[in-house]
Design an enzyme around this catalytic site. Structure first.
Site, short mmCIF file in Angstrom:
data_model
loop_
_atom_site.label_atom_id
_atom_site.label_comp_id
_atom_site.label_asym_id
_atom_site.label_seq_id
_atom_site.Cartn_x
_atom_site.Cartn_y
_atom_site.Cartn_z
N HIS A 366 -53.16 44.65 -1.79
CA HIS A 366 -53.78 45.95 -2.09
C HIS A 366 -53.16 47.06 -1.28
CE1 HIS A 366 -57.57 43.28 -2.51
NE2 HIS A 366 -56.54 42.84 -3.17
N ARG A 473 -53.13 50.81 -14.89
CA ARG A 473 -53.56 49.46 -14.47
C ARG A 473 -55.00 49.55 -13.94
NH1 ARG A 473 -47.75 48.91 -12.46
NH2 ARG A 473 -47.00 46.96 -13.35
N ARG A 509 -55.09 50.00 -19.73
CA ARG A 509 -55.00 48.56 -19.97
C ARG A 509 -56.29 47.91 -19.48
NH1 ARG A 509 -50.42 45.05 -17.08
NH2 ARG A 509 -51.58 45.54 -15.19
N GLU A 608 -46.19 40.23 -23.57
CA GLU A 608 -45.64 39.65 -22.34
C GLU A 608 -45.69 38.12 -22.34
OE1 GLU A 608 -47.72 41.50 -19.05
OE2 GLU A 608 -49.66 41.34 -20.02
N ASN A 631 -42.08 42.44 -17.02
CA ASN A 631 -42.18 41.62 -15.80
C ASN A 631 -42.67 40.22 -16.15
OD1 ASN A 631 -41.71 44.09 -14.61
ND2 ASN A 631 -43.83 44.39 -13.97
N ASP A 632 -43.78 40.19 -16.88
CA ASP A 632 -44.32 38.88 -17.25
C ASP A 632 -43.50 38.22 -18.34
OD1 ASP A 632 -46.49 38.11 -15.58
OD2 ASP A 632 -47.63 39.81 -16.37
N ARG A 642 -42.24 35.26 -10.92
CA ARG A 642 -41.74 36.59 -10.54
C ARG A 642 -41.91 36.89 -9.05
NH1 ARG A 642 -46.09 40.44 -13.81
NH2 ARG A 642 -45.93 41.98 -12.16
N CYS A 679 -43.13 48.79 -20.42
CA CYS A 679 -43.72 49.30 -19.18
C CYS A 679 -43.49 48.40 -17.97
CB CYS A 679 -45.21 49.56 -19.37
SG CYS A 679 -46.15 48.08 -19.78
C1 PEP Z 1 -45.58 43.51 -16.85
O1 PEP Z 1 -45.95 42.33 -16.81
O2 PEP Z 1 -44.42 43.84 -17.13
C2 PEP Z 1 -46.52 44.60 -16.55
C3 PEP Z 1 -46.20 45.85 -16.75
O3 PEP Z 1 -47.73 44.26 -16.05
P1 PEP Z 1 -47.99 43.79 -14.56
O4 PEP Z 1 -46.75 44.04 -13.77
O5 PEP Z 1 -49.16 44.59 -14.10
O6 PEP Z 1 -48.29 42.34 -14.75
MG MG Z 2 -48.03 41.80 -16.85
#
Ligand code: PEP
Ligand code: MG
Length: 754
Positions: A366, A473, A509, A608, A631-632, A642, A679
């Protein structure tokens, strides 16, 4: 007679007089060794000080050849003195010359002495030097003599830490305590910060080390220990802590130490030897720390932290609750902490914070999220930083690559000052770009959106010139809170976000918790594979109360305006349909109760999970928009965690395989006339953003700091030319490195800043 010691208290009283005399550091050290020798009835007493080059130099002696002072030296680990320094433990030997580590230094005349007692000079567990006494006869020094010598060493440690010895250091040498250090950690929040150390939990400065009267000190200790125990018992009994597992465990550990007889006995002993109660607590803590620091067992190291905290509490208790030892925050504060809660960081005056360094904390903690949102350069996982710094030390935090320069040499400082200037020049260029249109050199329009999650992200919308919020988020509000935010609190945040955005679109989201995003007040079962576990929409659909409350808060906030909601981690079309059902039910409920509803509501999914790649036609038929969470998606595409540095960089996002997958998403989206945004972090790096544009993306959402660099890139980019060439390479299935190399060359040949 049991001991040859004239009484440690007498020694300490005399030491106090010496410390108060207006003499220079060399004279003071000479007097100290003379005093110790007389009181311990030793023929020799010597002080060795640790230099920055890892050498222990003889700084004063009574009994050895005086010419050897500042001449004789031993490396850490070399000779008995070096051994004490590296082990941070006393050495008590009746026949020193028979010890395998004994190193003979002819210039000292040491050969005449047989018995040897040496103790480390410690401060906060760090060894600053070694204090030694020697005798001709073969004797073992008594336990109280060892204690007395350790106590004296503490007084010398204060002298060293206060910088008093710098004046008598030989030319070209530096004392270790002021040694410049280069430490590595993990880059958590970008940026460079130059400033001065502020300890988040300031070490209480104990000014009065030597006691007037041991009985008074003992009484003070007893009273404070009782108060400390009572306050811990009280905290544990109170409802507040009995609920929360982790806090409770920590408090239980504190209580265990607070009742530990061994700990209290050691403190008592130090008081009997003449220290004040607070100095005694500090001495015992420093000794324990020195020994435990050499432990590699993470459990024991964690307990050391508990013990540190407890000793701190006791010292505060002894010195009066209001004694904080804290000065006003300097204008260029670099905060140093073992760890810190997000709310604690928010308590500081942001304008005075130049950086943050933590011993713990990862990229998803956090405090990291808040630091990033506040734009505070942050480095985490810097081992032992708290005990290595002194308040006020000069320090540089490099949040770009995750490194720290403590007490930097002037050339390092200069280099970083230049780097900061360069960065701010670049920022100025980005600021100037803010109001320029976001179009490529060949006239193709692109939308750059913001990833946000807390209120203080919102000014960035204006400052960075973003086209809207592409990813809000919502879990961040939940992560920084101490209990589930109520519907009204969620509503209030969403309404303020929409107010701040004005006409610009915001995509909320729904709650993406689980995996590495943990809520302190929600204890979920331990999962073997949390990233693939009960998280995001899965959690929301199984706990519809939570999801529906959130949806209701969003619909309320969006009443009479445009509202966009998307759902994370959707793996199957049916999951989106279920979520949409909840939205419809909430809408109906609102209407039935005469509430306003959004004038335009759009629902979408995060793409994702690779399974959705094979349901593209179906999903596009259902949704109003798609947002790619690269990312996911990358994590699941290559099956690489990751957050695991051992594998996270093993595969290349700019590979033909991953880019083909990303392209497919946007091609089908275009065909079905459904907008697609990306994103993930990929969209915020100019080089990869360039590739994304070339394969068809026109909406990218990123952190505020990335908007300028990406905009600068695209305004100089001939997108059609790049696209034509890159698509050929993708078709051909060119190897991983080739694509990155091609993009880098394209950028440099066309003067595109990436
Ligand atoms: C992602 O997974 O790319 C994403 C934008 O969400 P987060 O990083 O919050 O999992
Ligand atoms: Mg994600």
């Amino acid at each position: 007679m049991r001991s040859s010691l004239a009484g440690p208290r007498v020694l300490l009283r005399k030491l106090r007089e010496v410390m108060a005399e207006p003499i220079n550091a060399q004279e003071r050290l000479d007097k100290i060794v003379h005093l110790i020798a007389a009181n311990v009835v030793a023929e020799v007493c010597s002080v060795y000080i640790l230099r920055a080059d890892g050498v222990l130099e003889l700084y004063a002696t009574e009994g050895l050849n005086k010419d050897a002072v500042h001449q004789t030296s031993l490396k850490v680990g070399e000779g008995l003195v070096g051994l004490i320094s590296s082990d941070a433990r006393p050495l008590n030997l009746p026949n020193a010359q028979a010890h395998p580590a004994f190193a003979y230094r002819p210039e000292t005349g040491e050969e005449n002495y047989n018995s040897f007692l040496g103790v480390p000079i410690l401060r906060a567990g760090r060894t600053l030097g070694v204090l030694v006494v020697q005798n001709k006869d073969h004797r073992t020094y008594f336990e109280d003599e060892v204690e007395a010598l350790q106590t004296t060493a503490m007084v010398i440690a204060e002298m060293v830490a206060a910088g008093e010895l710098e004046a008598i250091a030989q030319q070209g040498t530096t004392i270790d305590v002021i040694r410049p250090m280069h430490l590595k950690g993990v880059a958590l929040a970008d940026g460079i910060g130059l400033g001065h150390v502020v300890l988040h939990e300031p070490r209480v400065v104990i000014t009065n080390l030597i006691a007037e009267d041991a009985d008074t000190e003992k009484k003070r200790l007893e009273e404070s220990v009782t108060r400390l125990r009572q306050s811990l018992d009280h905290m544990l009994a109170s409802g507040e802590f009995s609920q929360h597992g982790e806090h409770r465990e920590v408090l239980e550990a504190y209580r265990m130490f607070a009742y530990d007889r061994g700990w209290i006995r050691k403190i008592d002993e130090a008081i009997r030897n003449g220290l004040t109660a607070e100095a005694a607590v500090e001495k015992v803590q420093s000794d324990t720390r020195a020994q435990m620091l050499r432990q590699t067992d993470p459990y024991l190291r964690e307990r050391l932290h508990d013990l540190d905290d407890l000793a701190h509490r006791l010292i505060r208790e002894l010195m009066g609750k209001n004694h904080s030892g804290e000065d006003e925050l300097p204008k260029d504060a670099i905060l140093i902490a073992r760890n810190m809660g997000a709310a604690e960081l928010l308590d500081y005056d942001r304008d005075r914070i130049r950086g943050l360094v933590l011993e713990e904390s990862g990229p998803t903690s956090h405090v990291t999220i808040v630091a990033r949102a506040l734009g505070i350069p942050t480095v985490g996982q810097v081992e032992d930083i708290v005990s290595l710094v002194e308040s006020g030390d000069a320090i540089i935090v490099d949040g770009e690559i995750g490194q720290i320069f403590l007490r930097p040499a002037s050339d390092v400082e200069q280099a970083f000052a230049d780097k900061v200037r360069l960065r701010s020049k670049r920022q100025e260029v980005y600021r100037q770009l803010r109001d320029e249109p976001t179009i490529t050199k060949d006239g193709i329009e692109v939308k750059l959106l913001l990833n946000a999650g807390l209120l203080f992200d919102l000014p960035s919308l204006e400052d960075a010139g973003a086209d809207g919020v592409g990813l809000f988020r919502t879990e961040l509000q939940f992560m920084v809170a101490s209990a589930f935010p109520r519907m009204q609190e969620q509503h209030a945040l969403y309404a303020r976000v929409l107010d701040a955005a004005g006409d610009k679109p915001v995509t909320f989201r729904s709650l993406d918790i689980g995996g590495d995003k943990v809520l302190p007040y929600l204890r979920l079962a331990q999962e073997e594979n949390p990233a693939m576990g009960w998280r995001a929409i899965r959690f929301g659909l199984d706990r519809p109360g939570l999801l529906r409350t959130q949806i209701r808060a969003m619909l309320h906030a969006g009443a009479g305006r445009s509202l966009r909601i998307m759902f994370p981690m959707v793996a199957d079309v049916s999951e989106f349909q279920q979520a949409r059902d909840y939205v419809e039910r909430e809408l109906k409920h609102l209407r039935q109760h005469g509430h306003d509803t959004p004038k335009d509501l759009k629902l979408g999914v995060m793409l994702e999970v690779p399974a959705l790649l094979y349901q593209l036609d179906e999903i596009y038929k259902e949704v109003d928009f798609v947002s790619v969470g690269s990312n996911d998606l990358f994590q699941f595409f290559y099956a690489v965690d990751r957050g695991n540095t051992l594998v996270a960089e093993r595969f290349e996002a700019l590979s033909a395989s991953f880019l083909r997958a990303l392209r497919k998403i946007v091609v089908v989206g275009d065909k079905m006339d459904t907008p697609v945004t990306l994103c993930g972090e990929l969209g915020g790096q100019p080089l990869s953003a360039m590739a994304l544009l070339a394969i068809g993306y026109r909406n990218l959402s990123m952190s505020p700091a990335s908007i300028g660099p990406v905009k600068a890139m695209l305004r100089t980019l001939d997108l059609s030319a790049l696209s034509e060439q890159l698509l050929v390479k993708l078709e051909a299935g060119n190897g991983t490195d080739e694509i990155r190399e091609f993009l880098t060359n394209f950028a440099s040949e066309n003067n595109i800043p990436v």
